[in-house]
Motif scaffolding. Structure first.
Motif, PDB file in Angstrom:
ATOM      1  N   GLU A   1     -61.939  75.248  32.275  1.00 50.60           N
ATOM      2  CA  GLU A   1     -62.115  75.356  33.739  1.00 50.60           C
ATOM      3  C   GLU A   1     -60.887  74.847  34.476  1.00 50.60           C
ATOM      4  OE1 GLU A   1     -66.987  75.019  34.272  1.00 50.60           O
ATOM      5  OE2 GLU A   1     -65.752  73.209  34.321  1.00 50.60           O
TER       6      GLU A   1
ATOM      7  N   HIS B   1     -65.086  72.325  30.100  1.00 52.11           N
ATOM      8  CA  HIS B   1     -64.398  71.566  31.150  1.00 52.11           C
ATOM      9  C   HIS B   1     -62.889  71.758  31.048  1.00 52.11           C
ATOM     10  CE1 HIS B   1     -68.094  68.690  31.066  1.00 52.11           C
ATOM     11  NE2 HIS B   1     -68.325  69.788  31.783  1.00 52.11           N
TER      12      HIS B   1
ATOM     13  N   GLU C   1     -62.147  66.671  24.567  1.00 53.80           N
ATOM     14  CA  GLU C   1     -62.867  67.027  25.781  1.00 53.80           C
ATOM     15  C   GLU C   1     -63.743  68.238  25.505  1.00 53.80           C
ATOM     16  OE1 GLU C   1     -61.989  67.843  30.547  1.00 53.80           O
ATOM     17  OE2 GLU C   1     -60.337  67.695  29.136  1.00 53.80           O
TER      18      GLU C   1
END
Length: 231
Positions: A227, A224, A220
């Motif tokens: 977060e 992201h 990933e």
């Protein structure tokens, strides 16, 4: 990500190993991607070598000053969450990056494995010089010596104190979180050899990287992923 959150909450000694991919969201190019630093010049490893600094200091200076300094860059969510972990969880950080953004984010327990571009000194008199003076002129106004950033160049070795500090961090960790690095550059990549057999290893990256047996990947974008973390 849920499993990583649980690991972080239960770990007693977290160590982050970070590389250039942590800083690309801040606008700093990495090294070997299609738009990376090494695509901007022929033979970039020579331009960042001890030999170039000694034999062609102007060539070294122009490459470093024009392509490596991003003083307006600011820490992104990855730097900030890692810094928070260093305060809240006493997490430790070992970074390949020389951009100083982990420091800017307020990270504690930090080893800058390859040094810091913003720490500049004169090779003749040894005096520390503000990096902004260096970006204006490679010659030290005070003594006429040649200035250089305090980074590890090709043909140079990692300072023993830095190497020992990094090895100690890794050997004491029960959770290693790898982010933004391909783990191909040595001796940094070799640090995980010093891990405890009980330590968990997890890497966050958009592309799969080679990990020791038992290591796990989160495929990933790191921004992201961080977060989503609650630190």
């Amino acid at each position: 990500m849920t499993e990583l959150q649980k690991m972080i909450e239960s770990a007693r000694n977290i160590v982050f190993l970070t590389g250039a991919g942590v800083s690309t969201p801040s606008g700093i190019p990495d090294y070997r991607s299609k738009s990376g630093l090494y695509t901007q010049k022929a033979n970039p490893e020579y331009l960042l070598s001890r030999t170039c600094l000694e034999q062609e200091p102007k060539k070294f200076y122009h490459f470093v000053s024009e392509h490596m300094y991003y003083p307006s860059a600011e820490p992104n969510v990855i730097h900030k969450k890692i810094a928070a972990a260093s305060h809240i969880c006493q997490a430790k950080v070992i970074t390949q990056n020389v951009d100083g953004l982990h420091l800017s984010a307020g990270t504690e327990n930090l080893v800058e494995f390859h040094g810091n571009l913003y720490q500049v000194y004169c090779q003749k008199c040894g005096k520390q010089v503000d990096y902004r003076e260096y970006l204006k002129n490679m010659i030290h106004y005070g003594c006429g010596g040649i200035l250089r950033p305090n980074i590890v160049l090709y043909e140079e070795t990692i300072a023993q104190a830095v190497l020992h500090a990094a090895i100690k961090m890794v050997s004491q960790a029960d959770l290693l979180i790898i982010c933004g690095t391909s783990l191909r550059v040595y001796p940094f990549a070799g640090l995980i050899r010093y891990r405890s057999s009980a330590a968990k290893i997890i890497a966050i990256n958009r592309e799969k990287i080679e990990l020791p047996s038992g290591g796990s990947m989160i495929l990933e974008d790191a921004v992201h992923a961080f977060e989503k973390l609650h630190i």
